[in-house]
Design a protein around this motif. Sequence first.
Motif, short mmCIF file in Angstrom:
data_model
loop_
_atom_site.label_atom_id
_atom_site.label_comp_id
_atom_site.label_asym_id
_atom_site.label_seq_id
_atom_site.Cartn_x
_atom_site.Cartn_y
_atom_site.Cartn_z
N VAL A 147 0.86 -1.18 0.00
CA VAL A 147 0.00 0.00 0.00
C VAL A 147 0.89 1.23 0.00
O VAL A 147 1.80 1.35 0.82
CB VAL A 147 -0.94 0.02 1.22
N MET A 148 0.65 2.12 -0.95
CA MET A 148 1.40 3.36 -1.07
C MET A 148 0.42 4.49 -1.35
O MET A 148 -0.70 4.23 -1.80
CB MET A 148 2.41 3.26 -2.21
N ASP A 149 0.85 5.71 -1.11
CA ASP A 149 -0.03 6.83 -1.44
C ASP A 149 -0.28 6.91 -2.95
O ASP A 149 -1.41 7.14 -3.38
CB ASP A 149 0.54 8.15 -0.93
N PHE A 150 0.77 6.73 -3.74
CA PHE A 150 0.66 6.76 -5.20
C PHE A 150 1.54 5.67 -5.81
O PHE A 150 2.48 5.20 -5.18
CB PHE A 150 1.15 8.11 -5.77
N ILE A 151 1.26 5.34 -7.06
CA ILE A 151 2.10 4.40 -7.80
C ILE A 151 3.52 4.99 -7.91
O ILE A 151 3.67 6.19 -8.16
CB ILE A 151 1.50 4.11 -9.21
N PRO A 152 4.56 4.19 -7.71
CA PRO A 152 5.93 4.69 -7.87
C PRO A 152 6.17 5.17 -9.30
O PRO A 152 5.61 4.62 -10.26
CB PRO A 152 6.80 3.47 -7.55
N GLU A 153 6.98 6.19 -9.45
CA GLU A 153 7.22 6.79 -10.77
C GLU A 153 7.77 5.78 -11.77
O GLU A 153 7.37 5.81 -12.93
CB GLU A 153 8.16 7.99 -10.64
N ASP A 154 8.67 4.89 -11.35
CA ASP A 154 9.23 3.92 -12.29
C ASP A 154 8.16 2.95 -12.80
O ASP A 154 8.12 2.62 -13.97
CB ASP A 154 10.42 3.17 -11.69
N LEU A 155 7.28 2.53 -11.90
CA LEU A 155 6.19 1.63 -12.30
C LEU A 155 5.18 2.37 -13.18
O LEU A 155 4.67 1.82 -14.15
CB LEU A 155 5.52 1.05 -11.05
N MET A 156 4.95 3.64 -12.86
CA MET A 156 4.05 4.47 -13.66
C MET A 156 4.58 4.58 -15.09
O MET A 156 3.83 4.42 -16.06
CB MET A 156 3.92 5.85 -13.02
N ALA A 157 5.87 4.81 -15.23
CA ALA A 157 6.49 4.92 -16.55
C ALA A 157 6.44 3.58 -17.28
O ALA A 157 6.17 3.52 -18.48
CB ALA A 157 7.93 5.40 -16.43
N GLU A 158 6.67 2.50 -16.54
CA GLU A 158 6.67 1.15 -17.13
C GLU A 158 5.32 0.79 -17.76
O GLU A 158 5.27 0.16 -18.81
CB GLU A 158 7.03 0.12 -16.05
#
Length: 137
Positions: free
Chosen positions: A42-53
């Motif tokens: 659980v995180m506040d937002f998707i991590p940037e690297d995963l978002m880019a992926e």
Amino acid sequence: MSDTLLNATAPDLAMFEQIARATISELPPAFKVLATSVGVTVMDFIPEDLMAEIGLDDPFALTGLYTGIPMTEKSTMDQATAPDTIWLFRRPILDEWCLRGDVTIQQMVAHVTVHELAHHFGWSDEEIAKIDKWWDH
């Protein structure tokens, strides 16, 4: 507006994880055992690297994500590079919950959890509806 509402705080990451794990523990027995091996992050937002992926531009556009190999596609020949994981993104879930206004936060988190488990199990919409009472709302 009541003082209770003015002083209310949104559930934290730990509460979201607690709701997700409770949801998993309430699955029918045939699925509960298999679902307990899936990680919950659980995180506040998707991590940037995963978002880019995955090609996502707006972190508010995704409430949850399943990463791993769905059970319907697994083979004994597969070399797992990472554990199967359900990702829940707190801020987008809170936004959707507020916009809906007709479900509890527990129902909202449970819905996202079941939806991501559906990717793990390879469930159809009909199979999801049997598990997730969200469709009754």
